[in-house]
Structures are given as structure tokens and as C-alpha cells.
Design a protein around this motif. Structure first.
Motif, PDB file in Angstrom:
ATOM      1  N   PHE A 267      -8.795   8.392 -12.257  1.00 20.76           N
ATOM      2  CA  PHE A 267      -9.952   7.500 -12.312  1.00 20.76           C
ATOM      3  C   PHE A 267      -9.502   6.071 -12.624  1.00 20.76           C
ATOM      4  CE2 PHE A 267     -13.605   5.574 -14.562  1.00 20.76           C
ATOM      5  CZ  PHE A 267     -14.512   5.632 -13.517  1.00 20.76           C
ATOM      6  N   ARG A 268      -8.599   5.902 -13.586  1.00 28.75           N
ATOM      7  CA  ARG A 268      -8.081   4.566 -13.918  1.00 28.75           C
ATOM      8  C   ARG A 268      -7.309   3.978 -12.740  1.00 28.75           C
ATOM      9  NH1 ARG A 268      -7.089   6.980 -19.009  1.00 28.75           N
ATOM     10  NH2 ARG A 268      -4.906   7.328 -18.459  1.00 28.75           N
ATOM     11  N   LEU A 269      -6.554   4.816 -12.059  1.00 23.95           N
ATOM     12  CA  LEU A 269      -5.811   4.365 -10.888  1.00 23.95           C
ATOM     13  C   LEU A 269      -6.767   3.895  -9.792  1.00 23.95           C
ATOM     14  CD1 LEU A 269      -2.953   4.106  -9.691  1.00 23.95           C
ATOM     15  CD2 LEU A 269      -3.245   6.416  -8.779  1.00 23.95           C
ATOM     16  N   LEU A 270      -7.816   4.630  -9.567  1.00 16.36           N
ATOM     17  CA  LEU A 270      -8.832   4.258  -8.574  1.00 16.36           C
ATOM     18  C   LEU A 270      -9.512   2.944  -8.957  1.00 16.36           C
ATOM     19  CD1 LEU A 270     -10.476   5.068  -6.044  1.00 16.36           C
ATOM     20  CD2 LEU A 270     -12.069   6.183  -7.598  1.00 16.36           C
ATOM     21  N   LEU A 271      -9.879   2.805 -10.213  1.00 11.33           N
ATOM     22  CA  LEU A 271     -10.511   1.559 -10.666  1.00 11.33           C
ATOM     23  C   LEU A 271      -9.569   0.364 -10.528  1.00 11.33           C
ATOM     24  CD1 LEU A 271     -12.571   2.556 -13.836  1.00 11.33           C
ATOM     25  CD2 LEU A 271     -13.413   1.879 -11.593  1.00 11.33           C
ATOM     26  N   THR A 272      -8.305   0.564 -10.859  1.00 10.39           N
ATOM     27  CA  THR A 272      -7.321  -0.512 -10.731  1.00 10.39           C
ATOM     28  C   THR A 272      -7.160  -0.917  -9.269  1.00 10.39           C
ATOM     29  OG1 THR A 272      -6.146   0.298 -12.680  1.00 10.39           O
ATOM     30  CG2 THR A 272      -4.942  -1.185 -11.219  1.00 10.39           C
TER      31      THR A 272
ATOM     32  N   ALA B 131      -9.371  -0.555  -6.872  1.00 11.99           N
ATOM     33  CA  ALA B 131     -10.598  -1.228  -6.449  1.00 11.99           C
ATOM     34  C   ALA B 131     -10.636  -2.663  -6.965  1.00 11.99           C
ATOM     35  CB  ALA B 131     -11.817  -0.455  -6.942  1.00 11.99           C
ATOM     36  N   ALA B 132     -10.176  -2.880  -8.178  1.00 10.81           N
ATOM     37  CA  ALA B 132     -10.155  -4.237  -8.749  1.00 10.81           C
ATOM     38  C   ALA B 132      -9.199  -5.127  -7.954  1.00 10.81           C
ATOM     39  CB  ALA B 132      -9.740  -4.180 -10.220  1.00 10.81           C
ATOM     40  N   PHE B 133      -8.021  -4.626  -7.612  1.00 12.45           N
ATOM     41  CA  PHE B 133      -7.082  -5.413  -6.804  1.00 12.45           C
ATOM     42  C   PHE B 133      -7.652  -5.708  -5.426  1.00 12.45           C
ATOM     43  CE2 PHE B 133      -3.693  -4.136  -9.805  1.00 12.45           C
ATOM     44  CZ  PHE B 133      -3.125  -5.378 -10.006  1.00 12.45           C
ATOM     45  N   TRP B 134      -8.304  -4.728  -4.815  1.00 10.77           N
ATOM     46  CA  TRP B 134      -8.907  -4.929  -3.498  1.00 10.77           C
ATOM     47  C   TRP B 134      -9.987  -6.005  -3.556  1.00 10.77           C
ATOM     48  CZ3 TRP B 134     -13.815  -4.123  -1.393  1.00 10.77           C
ATOM     49  CH2 TRP B 134     -13.881  -4.198  -0.002  1.00 10.77           C
ATOM     50  N   LEU B 135     -10.859  -5.943  -4.559  1.00  4.73           N
ATOM     51  CA  LEU B 135     -11.905  -6.956  -4.709  1.00  4.73           C
ATOM     52  C   LEU B 135     -11.322  -8.334  -4.960  1.00  4.73           C
ATOM     53  CD1 LEU B 135     -14.619  -5.053  -6.771  1.00  4.73           C
ATOM     54  CD2 LEU B 135     -14.802  -5.886  -4.423  1.00  4.73           C
ATOM     55  N   ALA B 136     -10.260  -8.420  -5.742  1.00  2.58           N
ATOM     56  CA  ALA B 136      -9.608  -9.711  -6.005  1.00  2.58           C
ATOM     57  C   ALA B 136      -9.029 -10.278  -4.714  1.00  2.58           C
ATOM     58  CB  ALA B 136      -8.524  -9.543  -7.063  1.00  2.58           C
ATOM     59  N   ALA B 137      -8.426  -9.426  -3.889  1.00  2.00           N
ATOM     60  CA  ALA B 137      -7.866  -9.892  -2.619  1.00  2.00           C
ATOM     61  C   ALA B 137      -8.963 -10.370  -1.679  1.00  2.00           C
ATOM     62  CB  ALA B 137      -7.050  -8.778  -1.964  1.00  2.00           C
ATOM     63  N   VAL B 138     -10.049  -9.638  -1.602  1.00  2.00           N
ATOM     64  CA  VAL B 138     -11.175 -10.046  -0.756  1.00  2.00           C
ATOM     65  C   VAL B 138     -11.732 -11.385  -1.226  1.00  2.00           C
ATOM     66  CG1 VAL B 138     -13.562  -9.477  -0.140  1.00  2.00           C
ATOM     67  CG2 VAL B 138     -11.791  -7.728  -0.002  1.00  2.00           C
ATOM     68  N   PHE B 139     -11.896 -11.549  -2.508  1.00  2.00           N
ATOM     69  CA  PHE B 139     -12.411 -12.804  -3.057  1.00  2.00           C
ATOM     70  C   PHE B 139     -11.452 -13.959  -2.744  1.00  2.00           C
ATOM     71  CE2 PHE B 139     -12.763 -15.928  -6.493  1.00  2.00           C
ATOM     72  CZ  PHE B 139     -14.102 -16.282  -6.352  1.00  2.00           C
ATOM     73  N   ALA B 140     -10.149 -13.739  -2.928  1.00  2.00           N
ATOM     74  CA  ALA B 140      -9.162 -14.795  -2.680  1.00  2.00           C
ATOM     75  C   ALA B 140      -9.164 -15.199  -1.205  1.00  2.00           C
ATOM     76  CB  ALA B 140      -7.775 -14.327  -3.107  1.00  2.00           C
ATOM     77  N   LEU B 141      -9.223 -14.228  -0.303  1.00  2.00           N
ATOM     78  CA  LEU B 141      -9.267 -14.544   1.120  1.00  2.00           C
ATOM     79  C   LEU B 141     -10.544 -15.289   1.490  1.00  2.00           C
ATOM     80  CD1 LEU B 141      -7.822 -11.281   2.667  1.00  2.00           C
ATOM     81  CD2 LEU B 141      -6.786 -13.550   2.703  1.00  2.00           C
ATOM     82  N   ASP B 142     -11.651 -14.901   0.899  1.00  2.00           N
ATOM     83  CA  ASP B 142     -12.914 -15.578   1.169  1.00  2.00           C
ATOM     84  C   ASP B 142     -12.856 -17.026   0.698  1.00  2.00           C
ATOM     85  OD1 ASP B 142     -15.758 -15.542   1.979  1.00  2.00           O
ATOM     86  OD2 ASP B 142     -16.057 -15.971  -0.165  1.00  2.00           O
TER      87      ASP B 142
END
Length: 90
Positions: free
Chosen positions: A14-19, A21-32
Motif C-alpha cells: 500500500f505504501r509502495l502504491l501511494l509513493t 501515485a505521488a511520483f506520477w502526480l508530481a510528474a504530471v504536474f511538472a509537465l503541465d
């Protein structure tokens, strides 16, 4: 003991999945954010990557956006030459 081990594994996954997801969201935000800023500067040439063209020579949405942006850069005088890539598909 087995129940504790299973619970520990689930908590780790669960922690691995959350981590992840957090990295994916950060990458999406940075690209945007990067895409929201105009990075255009003078150059020797404007290259327009090819994309889908529908029957009758109608450009697809990606090609339309690319061509419009390239035309805008050209009209702003950022490059004297425009090269459109791509070719005939099947």
C-alpha cells in the motif's frame, strides 16, 4: 504470526502504491507547468513532427495544433524556415 506477516506485506504494498501515485502526480504536474510557459526563442528552423491525416487530407487534432503553433512561431519571426515531417501512411 502469519497474519502479522501478511498484514505487514499489505502495508508495504500500500505504501509502495501511494509513493508511486505521488511520483506520477508530481510528474504530471511538472509537465503541465512546463507546457504552460512559452519557451520559444529564435532558431534556424521550425520542425513540425508529422501526425495522423484523415481521408481527404484533413489533419488530425495533434497535427492541427502542431501546424498552428509552427505557423504562429513563423509569423513571430522566430525562424525563417519551416520543415514539416511525416509521409504517406498505409
Amino acid at each position: 504470526m502469519r497474519a502479522a506477516m501478511k498484514s505487514s506485506r499489505l502495508a508495504f504494498l500500500f505504501r509502495l502504491l501511494l509513493t508511486g501515485a505521488a511520483f506520477w502526480l508530481a510528474a504530471v504536474f511538472a509537465l503541465d507547468r512546463y507546457g504552460a510557459v512559452d519557451h520559444a526563442r529564435p532558431s534556424d528552423v521550425i520542425i513540425v513532427p508529422g501526425s495522423r491525416v484523415y481521408a481527404g487530407g484533413v489533419p488530425g487534432p495533434a497535427l492541427r495544433r502542431r501546424a498552428d503553433h509552427a505557423a504562429d512561431l513563423y509569423e513571430r519571426g522566430l525562424a525563417p524556415v519551416m520543415i514539416c515531417s511525416g509521409g504517406l501512411g498505409p
